[in-house]
Design an enzyme around this catalytic site. Structure first.
Site, PDB file in Angstrom:
ATOM      1  N   GLY A 147       0.789  -1.220   0.000  1.00  0.00           N
ATOM      2  CA  GLY A 147       0.000   0.000   0.000  1.00  0.00           C
ATOM      3  C   GLY A 147       0.818   1.265   0.000  1.00  0.00           C
ATOM      4  O   GLY A 147       2.016   1.272  -0.213  1.00  0.00           O
ATOM      5  N   THR A 150       4.107  -1.435  -5.040  1.00  0.00           N
ATOM      6  CA  THR A 150       4.250  -0.059  -5.499  1.00  0.00           C
ATOM      7  C   THR A 150       5.379   0.671  -4.781  1.00  0.00           C
ATOM      8  O   THR A 150       6.144   1.428  -5.385  1.00  0.00           O
ATOM      9  CB  THR A 150       2.935   0.714  -5.259  1.00  0.00           C
ATOM     10  OG1 THR A 150       1.840  -0.045  -5.736  1.00  0.00           O
ATOM     11  CG2 THR A 150       2.963   2.057  -5.959  1.00  0.00           C
ATOM     12  N   TYR A 171       7.504  -3.160  -8.268  1.00  0.00           N
ATOM     13  CA  TYR A 171       6.796  -2.768  -9.481  1.00  0.00           C
ATOM     14  C   TYR A 171       7.738  -2.168 -10.524  1.00  0.00           C
ATOM     15  O   TYR A 171       7.437  -2.180 -11.712  1.00  0.00           O
ATOM     16  CB  TYR A 171       5.745  -1.694  -9.157  1.00  0.00           C
ATOM     17  CG  TYR A 171       4.396  -2.199  -8.722  1.00  0.00           C
ATOM     18  CD1 TYR A 171       4.204  -3.499  -8.274  1.00  0.00           C
ATOM     19  CD2 TYR A 171       3.298  -1.351  -8.754  1.00  0.00           C
ATOM     20  CE1 TYR A 171       2.960  -3.930  -7.869  1.00  0.00           C
ATOM     21  CE2 TYR A 171       2.043  -1.773  -8.344  1.00  0.00           C
ATOM     22  CZ  TYR A 171       1.875  -3.058  -7.904  1.00  0.00           C
ATOM     23  OH  TYR A 171       0.636  -3.476  -7.498  1.00  0.00           O
ATOM     24  N   ARG A 218       0.772   2.658 -12.258  1.00  0.00           N
ATOM     25  CA  ARG A 218       1.725   2.746 -11.152  1.00  0.00           C
ATOM     26  C   ARG A 218       3.068   2.114 -11.484  1.00  0.00           C
ATOM     27  O   ARG A 218       4.010   2.202 -10.703  1.00  0.00           O
ATOM     28  CB  ARG A 218       1.137   2.064  -9.910  1.00  0.00           C
ATOM     29  CG  ARG A 218      -0.090   2.746  -9.344  1.00  0.00           C
ATOM     30  CD  ARG A 218      -0.777   1.860  -8.325  1.00  0.00           C
ATOM     31  NE  ARG A 218      -1.351   0.677  -8.965  1.00  0.00           N
ATOM     32  CZ  ARG A 218      -1.899  -0.334  -8.290  1.00  0.00           C
ATOM     33  NH1 ARG A 218      -1.914  -0.327  -6.953  1.00  0.00           N
ATOM     34  NH2 ARG A 218      -2.414  -1.356  -8.942  1.00  0.00           N
ATOM     35  N   HIS A 275       3.032  -8.402 -12.114  1.00  0.00           N
ATOM     36  CA  HIS A 275       1.769  -7.749 -11.749  1.00  0.00           C
ATOM     37  C   HIS A 275       1.154  -7.192 -13.040  1.00  0.00           C
ATOM     38  O   HIS A 275       1.778  -6.386 -13.738  1.00  0.00           O
ATOM     39  CB  HIS A 275       2.035  -6.606 -10.765  1.00  0.00           C
ATOM     40  CG  HIS A 275       0.885  -5.648 -10.626  1.00  0.00           C
ATOM     41  ND1 HIS A 275      -0.016  -5.713  -9.596  1.00  0.00           N
ATOM     42  CD2 HIS A 275       0.508  -4.585 -11.391  1.00  0.00           C
ATOM     43  CE1 HIS A 275      -0.906  -4.748  -9.731  1.00  0.00           C
ATOM     44  NE2 HIS A 275      -0.607  -4.039 -10.816  1.00  0.00           N
ATOM     45  N   ARG A 334      -8.669 -10.208 -13.025  1.00  0.00           N
ATOM     46  CA  ARG A 334      -9.148  -8.866 -12.690  1.00  0.00           C
ATOM     47  C   ARG A 334     -10.167  -8.337 -13.704  1.00  0.00           C
ATOM     48  O   ARG A 334     -10.911  -7.401 -13.423  1.00  0.00           O
ATOM     49  CB  ARG A 334      -7.982  -7.890 -12.588  1.00  0.00           C
ATOM     50  CG  ARG A 334      -7.078  -8.078 -11.381  1.00  0.00           C
ATOM     51  CD  ARG A 334      -7.814  -8.057 -10.052  1.00  0.00           C
ATOM     52  NE  ARG A 334      -6.901  -7.895  -8.921  1.00  0.00           N
ATOM     53  CZ  ARG A 334      -7.177  -8.255  -7.685  1.00  0.00           C
ATOM     54  NH1 ARG A 334      -8.346  -8.805  -7.413  1.00  0.00           N
ATOM     55  NH2 ARG A 334      -6.310  -8.067  -6.713  1.00  0.00           N
ATOM     56  N   ASP A 382      -2.488 -12.317  -2.488  1.00  0.00           N
ATOM     57  CA  ASP A 382      -2.044 -10.924  -2.508  1.00  0.00           C
ATOM     58  C   ASP A 382      -2.156 -10.326  -1.104  1.00  0.00           C
ATOM     59  O   ASP A 382      -2.348  -9.114  -0.939  1.00  0.00           O
ATOM     60  CB  ASP A 382      -2.862 -10.101  -3.506  1.00  0.00           C
ATOM     61  CG  ASP A 382      -2.140  -8.848  -3.997  1.00  0.00           C
ATOM     62  OD1 ASP A 382      -0.914  -8.762  -3.797  1.00  0.00           O
ATOM     63  OD2 ASP A 382      -2.804  -7.962  -4.559  1.00  0.00           O
ATOM     64  N   SER A 416      -2.521  -3.466  -0.707  1.00  0.00           N
ATOM     65  CA  SER A 416      -3.628  -2.511  -0.805  1.00  0.00           C
ATOM     66  C   SER A 416      -4.454  -2.859  -2.028  1.00  0.00           C
ATOM     67  O   SER A 416      -3.922  -3.275  -3.059  1.00  0.00           O
ATOM     68  CB  SER A 416      -3.089  -1.088  -0.925  1.00  0.00           C
ATOM     69  OG  SER A 416      -2.368  -0.933  -2.137  1.00  0.00           O
TER      70      SER A 416
END
Length: 387
Positions: A69, A100, A131, A164, A196, A228, A286, A290
């Protein structure tokens, strides 16, 4: 002390019949319809497994063990995973990763959090990178991290198709995969690269190009969050047909489902209906990530914490929808253990690590978790060490 589990229905994850399991030194020492080790002269603890299923402990391919997060500022950072959370969720092996935030989160902290979990018998591995590209490492290179740091078994999560991420090229992904493969070969590790995949329109296109334009095999990558959206899920099925493997994410939110996410249990059932996909799909939670919700302009609308117990909940949901036990279990035990090169994980067999669960047959309610040979009774929402 030796531990003898008596009379459980064994699923390794394939059905093995009713029998006893003898555990000692963190390994499964013996299995048979009836064991009589009382003449060994060692202290022996017996556990009644009659009426319960004994299955491998879950292998979770993506957990933010040090907390994820931060997309909503410092106050939105998630807490590190606690050992009891994993034990209550039936997760005995987990692969920790940064996401992230690799500015206030570090690999040193990721390793420290994993080693704290290990004190409770859990097997906590780690990935180098995050990431972003160029990949941040501990030693200065992906290869050296894999070769010199025992906990590190791969790279990730590298973000693609996400605002991101660092917007890497196919060539950069190929170089990351090549470095991870060589490091893995030298260290006897899988060197898998966890990818990701965000909501962007490019989907898996960068992975396809990396493999088409360079000497990189699809199996070197494990794209996650492949449920997703329906569009991404369809791309993921094509990725399997090209020789790749995919990961489904069990954690979700009402907003994500309303936006078109395919529920993990539903996605798993669709894939298991195709024999070509059965051993090429994994589930991960996961956990402690976040789960942000953005509007079309990229503004953050809300944020929730991904739950590690969503993994077992997804297995229950798939069973309730009529799936057979073995392939459902395999997606969270045998298959991820194979992909990550964890030879003693994800199965119940003599010589395998003593990571297993005792479950109620119909509900798959968790009654006991054994992690690294340490026994934890699960009751009243808590994990209590067995005396």
């Amino acid at each position: 002390m030796l531990t003898l589990i008596r009379g459980a229905e064994l699923h390794g994850p394939a059905p093995l019949g009713q029998g006893d399991i003898l555990i000692g030194g963190g390994r499964i020492l013996a299995m048979a319809p009836r064991l009589s080790p009382g003449d060994l002269g060692c202290p022996l603890r017996e556990v009644d497994g009659h009426g319960l299923l004994a299955v491998p402990g879950l292998v979770d391919s993506l957990v933010h063990t040090s907390g994820g997060g931060g997309e909503g500022g410092f106050a939105s950072r998630m807490r590190p995973l606690e050992a009891e959370q994993a034990l209550r969720a039936g997760v005995t092996s987990l692969i920790g990763a940064l996401g992230t935030d690799d500015s206030t989160r570090s690999h040193a902290d990721l390793l420290a959090c994993g080693r704290a979990l290990a004190a409770h018998g859990l097997s906590a591995y780690a990935l180098t990178g995050s990431y972003h590209v160029p990949v941040r490492t501990i030693t200065g290179s992906i290869r050296d991290d894999l070769v010199l740091i025992p906990d590190i078994i791969g790279v990730g999560e590298i973000a693609i198709a996400d605002h991101r991420g660092a917007q890497p090229s196919a060539h950069e992904l190929a170089r990351i995969a090549a470095a991870s493969r060589v490091g893995g070969m030298l260290a006897g590790k899988s060197g898998t690269v966890l990818i990701h995949v965000g909501d962007g329109r490019d989907g898996l296109e960068l992975l396809r190009r990396a493999c088409a334009e360079h000497e990189v095999r699809p199996a070197q990558f494990l794209p996650t969050h492949c449920n997703r959206s329906r569009r991404l899920f369809d791309e993921a099925r094509d990725w399997i047909a090209r020789g790749g493997t995919i990961d489904l994410t069990s954690s979700t939110t009402p907003a994500m489902l309303a936006a078109g996410e395919v529920p993990a249990a539903e996605a798993l059932l669709e894939l298991l209906a195709d024999p070509a996909c059965a051993d090429r799909v994994t589930l991960s939670s996961d956990g402690q990530a976040s789960l942000p919700h953005f509007d079309e302009a990229g503004r953050l609308l809300g944020i929730e914490t991904a739950r590690v117990d969503s993994l077992l909940a997804t297995l229950r949901a798939a069973r309730q929808q009529g799936a057979a036990l073995e392939p459902v279990l395999a997606a969270a035990t045998r298959t991820p253990a194979r992909i990550w090169g964890l030879a003693r994980k994800g199965r119940i067999a003599v010589g395998a690590d003593a990571d297993l669960l005792l479950l109620e047959p119909e509900s798959l309610a968790l009654r006991m978790a054994v992690a690294g040979g340490q026994c934890w009774r699960i009751e009243a929402g808590a994990a209590r060490a067995l005396d």
